[in-house]
Design a protein around this motif. Structure first.
Motif, PDB file in Angstrom:
ATOM      1  N   SER A   1       0.852  -1.189   0.000  1.00 38.27           N
ATOM      2  CA  SER A   1       0.000   0.000   0.000  1.00 38.27           C
ATOM      3  C   SER A   1       0.889   1.241   0.000  1.00 38.27           C
ATOM      4  O   SER A   1       2.054   1.160   0.376  1.00 38.27           O
ATOM      5  CB  SER A   1      -0.873   0.034   1.254  1.00 38.27           C
ATOM      6  OG  SER A   1      -1.782  -1.036   1.211  1.00 38.27           O
TER       7      SER A   1
ATOM      8  N   ARG B   1      -4.974   6.906  -0.971  1.00 36.77           N
ATOM      9  CA  ARG B   1      -4.369   5.680  -0.472  1.00 36.77           C
ATOM     10  C   ARG B   1      -4.502   4.633  -1.572  1.00 36.77           C
ATOM     11  O   ARG B   1      -5.587   4.433  -2.116  1.00 36.77           O
ATOM     12  CB  ARG B   1      -5.100   5.240   0.798  1.00 36.77           C
ATOM     13  CG  ARG B   1      -4.466   4.083   1.495  1.00 36.77           C
ATOM     14  CD  ARG B   1      -4.821   4.048   2.961  1.00 36.77           C
ATOM     15  NE  ARG B   1      -4.132   5.080   3.721  1.00 36.77           N
ATOM     16  CZ  ARG B   1      -4.736   5.977   4.495  1.00 36.77           C
ATOM     17  NH1 ARG B   1      -6.037   5.974   4.608  1.00 36.77           N
ATOM     18  NH2 ARG B   1      -4.032   6.872   5.159  1.00 36.77           N
TER      19      ARG B   1
ATOM     20  N   ARG C   1      -4.208   0.720  -2.409  1.00 34.73           N
ATOM     21  CA  ARG C   1      -4.139  -0.596  -1.753  1.00 34.73           C
ATOM     22  C   ARG C   1      -4.176  -1.682  -2.803  1.00 34.73           C
ATOM     23  O   ARG C   1      -4.992  -1.618  -3.729  1.00 34.73           O
ATOM     24  CB  ARG C   1      -5.370  -0.794  -0.846  1.00 34.73           C
ATOM     25  CG  ARG C   1      -5.291  -0.069   0.458  1.00 34.73           C
ATOM     26  CD  ARG C   1      -6.210  -0.729   1.485  1.00 34.73           C
ATOM     27  NE  ARG C   1      -6.316   0.130   2.657  1.00 34.73           N
ATOM     28  CZ  ARG C   1      -7.198   1.130   2.746  1.00 34.73           C
ATOM     29  NH1 ARG C   1      -8.047   1.355   1.761  1.00 34.73           N
ATOM     30  NH2 ARG C   1      -7.215   1.882   3.809  1.00 34.73           N
TER      31      ARG C   1
ATOM     32  N   HIS D   1      -3.870  -1.691  -7.992  1.00 32.63           N
ATOM     33  CA  HIS D   1      -4.262  -1.145  -6.701  1.00 32.63           C
ATOM     34  C   HIS D   1      -5.630  -0.447  -6.783  1.00 32.63           C
ATOM     35  O   HIS D   1      -5.959   0.142  -7.804  1.00 32.63           O
ATOM     36  CB  HIS D   1      -3.242  -0.108  -6.225  1.00 32.63           C
ATOM     37  CG  HIS D   1      -1.933  -0.687  -5.815  1.00 32.63           C
ATOM     38  ND1 HIS D   1      -1.081  -1.299  -6.704  1.00 32.63           N
ATOM     39  CD2 HIS D   1      -1.331  -0.752  -4.601  1.00 32.63           C
ATOM     40  CE1 HIS D   1      -0.001  -1.714  -6.058  1.00 32.63           C
ATOM     41  NE2 HIS D   1      -0.124  -1.399  -4.783  1.00 32.63           N
TER      42      HIS D   1
END
Ligand code: ATP
Ligand code: MG
Length: 440
Positions: free
Chosen positions: A20, A39, A41, A54
């Motif tokens: 991440s 963010r 991930r 991601h």
């Protein structure tokens, strides 16, 4: 001396598919500066947007009216710095984090692309070191003076003249080649954008072509595979990125955009620029004949002459002002595409995005002038986006959040490895210092 890495802009370390990360994006446009913090991930393989490793969740967003910029470039450092600070502060406050570096987009400085081919002799099966050797050979070409490399992407390999090979490892042959797409901009434009960011005590982690990241945000997988051109119609620039076989193969741009339409309205209706902008977004349309002659709009007096009064003009008069400029921009896009390798893909579609693509009635002249299927693009597959950032004007800003997942596609020679060791080893000063030394 004048080898390809001359004028190389900073390049980020690609994000690990298993890790991440927090990413900050900064888009310094001609009309607005936008900062997004997200963010990233890792997610399992999915059905759509399969190239994304991601999931992207926006946690901070800030924007400000652009100041001190023109046609995507900086013309006043102090003003540009103010606008950047305001956008970054807003995003940091919302995310409750302080950012140290940003991924930065560039639409200024006459974006352009060059294709370089290189070929080497090999003995037997293609090995990793053959690949490194042929990529190195492709970097020996020289660039025009004063250009900075934004992207350096291998787009296909060839063995004994047969090209279009994606993964050549282990294949047999004697002659092994690569085609490299190098996207560049003017060094001065790139350097001054970086300076404005650095004055805000932020590092530039990577600098990327605006239309490329817009495409990363709005393009569907099939479109990138079958051939598509993404056109980012901004305020001061119109930039484009061509994709084929899933790869970014061409970029271009010119300094005309929505602001030129606004200025035409201000001149044509004798209105202030602010009123012309408002009239454009509320009533502007390229459709002539559609609106009633009795459909009137109010143009406030400019305030320069006290005797002057508000005027009432038919909406159709506005369309007569708007249309020629919009057609001019579309014709320039058509001509640029015709001069590119996209000309060989007559069925490839065009995806229009950027704030100025929201002009009412644009689809008819766009399809007619470009002579291709046209659709309108907005950011795809990004969660947590505030409503204000969901529109076409934020294609580039959101695409910057996708870029770390595409950074592994870039090739830069070992000599420039220091650029890839973001945060470690040589460190930022060394990386940027090197770049500036090589550029000037
Ligand atoms: N509804 C609308 N109709 C017509 N034009 C619009 C509309 N909404 C926004 N625009 C125009 O879009 C432009 C801003 O687009 P965008 O935010 O993509 O530009 P930018 O990123 O600031 O500039 P650039 O990329 O050229 O440096 C402005 O000229 C604005 O007038
Ligand atoms: Mg823009």
């Amino acid at each position: 001396m004048n080898a390809l890495h001359y004028g190389l802009t900073p390049k980020m370390k690609p994000i690990s598919p298993r890790k991440s990360a927090l990413v900050a994006a900064l888009d310094i446009g001609s009309s607005k500066v936008a900062c997004l913090i997200a963010r990233l991930r890792p997610h399992p393989p999915q059905q759509v947007l399969t190239r994304r490793s991601h999931a992207i969740e926006v946690v901070g967003f800030g924007h400000a009216a652009a100041r001190g910029t023109k046609a995507g470039g900086v013309i006043n450092l102090a003003q540009a710095e103010d606008a950047i600070r305001q956008a970054v502060d807003g995003a940091e406050r919302m995310a409750s984090v302080e950012i140290e570096s940003v991924v930065l987009s560039v639409s200024a400085g006459r974006l352009a692309s060059e294709l370089f081919a290189a070929e080497i002799n090999i003995a037997g099966a293609v090995s990793e070191s053959d690949i490194a050797r042929v990529l190195g050979a492709s970097h020996r070409h020289s660039l025009r003076d004063g250009r900075a490399v934004l992207h350096s992407l291998p787009i296909g390999y060839s063995i004994n003249g047969g090209n279009g090979i994606r993964d050549p490892r282990g294949m047999l042959g004697e002659r092994f080649g690569v085609d490299m797409h190098v996207a560049t901009t003017d060094v001065a434009a790139a350097r001054n954008l970086m300076l404005a960011v650095e004055r805000c005590h932020l590092d530039v982690e990577a600098m990327v072509a605006g239309p490329y990241v817009s495409a990363l945000s709005v393009l569907a997988d099939d479109e990138a595979d079958l051939g598509a051109a993404v056109v980012d119609m901004g305020a001061g620039t119109t930039t484009l990125a061509v994709f084929l076989g899933g790869r970014f193969i061409h970029s271009d741009g010119f300094a005309l955009g929505g602001l030129n339409v606004t200025l035409d309205i201000a001149r044509g209706l004798n209105a202030s620029v602010a009123d012309a902008e408002r009239i454009k977004t509320f009533y502007g349309s390229v459709l002539i004949g559609g609106s009633d002659e009795r459909d009137m709009i109010t143009v406030p007096a400019t305030g320069e002459d006290e005797r002057e009064q508000a005027q009432f003009v038919p909406r159709s008069a506005l369309a007569h002002i708007v249309r020629p400029r919009v057609e001019e921009i579309l014709e320039m896009v058509r001509d640029r595409l015709a001069a590119s390798s996209f000309a060989a893909e007559p069925r490839g579609r065009v995806i229009l995005t950027g704030g100025a693509s929201q002009m009412t009635g644009l689809s008819e002249p766009a399809a007619r002038i470009l002579g291709r299927p046209v659709r309108f693009g907005r950011p795809l597959g990004i969660s947590g986006l505030p409503d204000a950032a969901k529109g076409a004007a934020f294609a580039a800003a959101t695409g910057l959040l996708v870029y770390p997942q595409a950074a592994h596609l870039e090739y830069f020679e070992a000599r420039s490895k220091r650029y890839l060791t973001s945060g470690t080893g040589g460190g930022y000063i060394a990386r940027v210092g090197q770049w500036l030394r090589e550029s000037f």
